[in-house]
Motif scaffolding. Structure first.
Motif, PDB file in Angstrom:
ATOM      1  N   ARG A  19       0.837  -1.196   0.000  1.00 31.87           N
ATOM      2  CA  ARG A  19       0.000   0.000   0.000  1.00 31.87           C
ATOM      3  C   ARG A  19       0.873   1.248   0.000  1.00 31.87           C
ATOM      4  O   ARG A  19       2.050   1.204   0.354  1.00 31.87           O
ATOM      5  N   GLU A  20       0.244   2.334  -0.384  1.00 38.69           N
ATOM      6  CA  GLU A  20       0.953   3.594  -0.606  1.00 38.69           C
ATOM      7  C   GLU A  20       1.673   4.077   0.648  1.00 38.69           C
ATOM      8  O   GLU A  20       2.807   4.553   0.584  1.00 38.69           O
ATOM      9  N   LYS A  21       1.012   3.981   1.791  1.00 41.00           N
ATOM     10  CA  LYS A  21       1.598   4.494   3.034  1.00 41.00           C
ATOM     11  C   LYS A  21       2.908   3.785   3.366  1.00 41.00           C
ATOM     12  O   LYS A  21       3.881   4.423   3.790  1.00 41.00           O
ATOM     13  N   ALA A  80       5.681   4.941   0.998  1.00 42.48           N
ATOM     14  CA  ALA A  80       6.165   6.273   1.347  1.00 42.48           C
ATOM     15  C   ALA A  80       7.061   6.237   2.588  1.00 42.48           C
ATOM     16  O   ALA A  80       8.132   6.879   2.617  1.00 42.48           O
ATOM     17  N   PHE A 124       0.550   0.127  -9.328  1.00 40.95           N
ATOM     18  CA  PHE A 124       1.169   0.372  -8.023  1.00 40.95           C
ATOM     19  C   PHE A 124       2.690   0.283  -8.105  1.00 40.95           C
ATOM     20  O   PHE A 124       3.403   1.109  -7.521  1.00 40.95           O
ATOM     21  N   ARG A 157       3.885   3.494  -9.512  1.00 41.45           N
ATOM     22  CA  ARG A 157       3.865   4.588  -8.539  1.00 41.45           C
ATOM     23  C   ARG A 157       5.001   4.456  -7.525  1.00 41.45           C
ATOM     24  O   ARG A 157       5.603   5.456  -7.114  1.00 41.45           O
ATOM     25  N   CYS A 158       5.279   3.226  -7.096  1.00 41.01           N
ATOM     26  CA  CYS A 158       6.385   3.011  -6.160  1.00 41.01           C
ATOM     27  C   CYS A 158       7.693   3.535  -6.748  1.00 41.01           C
ATOM     28  O   CYS A 158       8.503   4.162  -6.054  1.00 41.01           O
ATOM     29  N   THR A 209       6.838   7.768  -7.985  1.00 41.69           N
ATOM     30  CA  THR A 209       6.456   8.705  -6.924  1.00 41.69           C
ATOM     31  C   THR A 209       7.390   8.606  -5.722  1.00 41.69           C
ATOM     32  O   THR A 209       7.780   9.623  -5.140  1.00 41.69           O
ATOM     33  N   HIS A 210       7.748   7.374  -5.356  1.00 40.33           N
ATOM     34  CA  HIS A 210       8.520   7.173  -4.125  1.00 40.33           C
ATOM     35  C   HIS A 210       9.991   6.834  -4.363  1.00 40.33           C
ATOM     36  O   HIS A 210      10.761   6.756  -3.417  1.00 40.33           O
TER      37      HIS A 210
END
Length: 219
Positions: free
Chosen positions: A103-105, A108, A146, A149-150, A153-154
């Motif tokens: 998951r995103e949290k 991050a 996902f 995004r990992c 974004t991260h």
């Protein structure tokens, strides 16, 4: 030879045979799952040359692995259980591979901790191939996005995917799905297969298998 060492040798032989039967020329890594076992039960397996181990809980691993790592500095430790965001700091400090980003949290928090600590464990995304409510992992339909995004974004370099198929289903279709998602997401590593199905997982392209009870015995 202890029982665990004898079973380790048997598992190694089965991995080699399964890889040969599948015409695999690449190496399949054995992750010996040592959760719930104390250091004295793990040490004979280390003495027998096994260097890659998996643990489910950060706190449990903290209690036994720092001392073992002093004695065996070349060992590699994988987190294969769910990770809470408040344990990200400890996980980055302790583990060489974190297999359970879902998951995103978590993505991050891990990215922040890696930057703070200057330590970058390899990371996998866990996929809930059976869409089981009680099980961690991202929806297969969201996996490719996902992973992207990992990375974007991260700034996480996602090495692979991990899955635990439903216990009461044929694991083959789940392994096939994970392999397909890995190709679509552009990742190379596949962590799949446990004590009851690791030979099947190797047929479907597992690059690592997580074997606990077949080595250490029942918990």
């Amino acid at each position: 030879m202890t029982d665990a060492v004898a079973r380790l040798e048997e598992v190694r032989a089965k991995i080699e045979r399964a890889a040969r039967d599948a015409n695999r020329t690449d190496e399949v890594m054995l992750v010996a799952v040592s959760k719930t076992f104390e250091a004295e039960a793990i040490r004979p397996v280390l003495d027998a040359g096994q260097r890659v181990f998996g643990e489910n809980r950060v706190q449990e691993a903290q209690g036994k692995w720092p001392a073992l790592r002093e004695a065996f500095p070349d060992l590699e430790l994988h987190l294969i259980g769910p990770l809470q965001s408040n344990k990200a700091k400890e996980a980055v400090a302790l583990f060489d591979v974190i297999e359970t980003i879902d998951r995103e949290k978590i993505a991050a928090e891990l990215a922040k901790e890696m930057e703070r600590q200057g330590k970058h464990p390899r990371v996998y995304v866990q996929v809930n191939t059976g869409l089981e409510d009680q099980k961690a992992g991202i929806d297969p339909r969201e996996t490719v996005a996902f992973v992207k995004r990992c990375r974007e974004t991260h700034g996480l370099a996602i090495d692979g995917l991990m899955a635990i198929p439903p216990a009461d289903e044929n694991p083959g279709p789940h392994f096939a799905l994970l392999e397909k998602l890995a190709r679509e997401a552009g990742v190379e590593k596949l962590s799949m297969g446990m004590s009851g199905d690791y030979e099947t997982a190797i047929q479907f392209g597992a690059t690592s298998v997580r074997v606990g009870s077949a080595i250490f015995g029942s918990r």
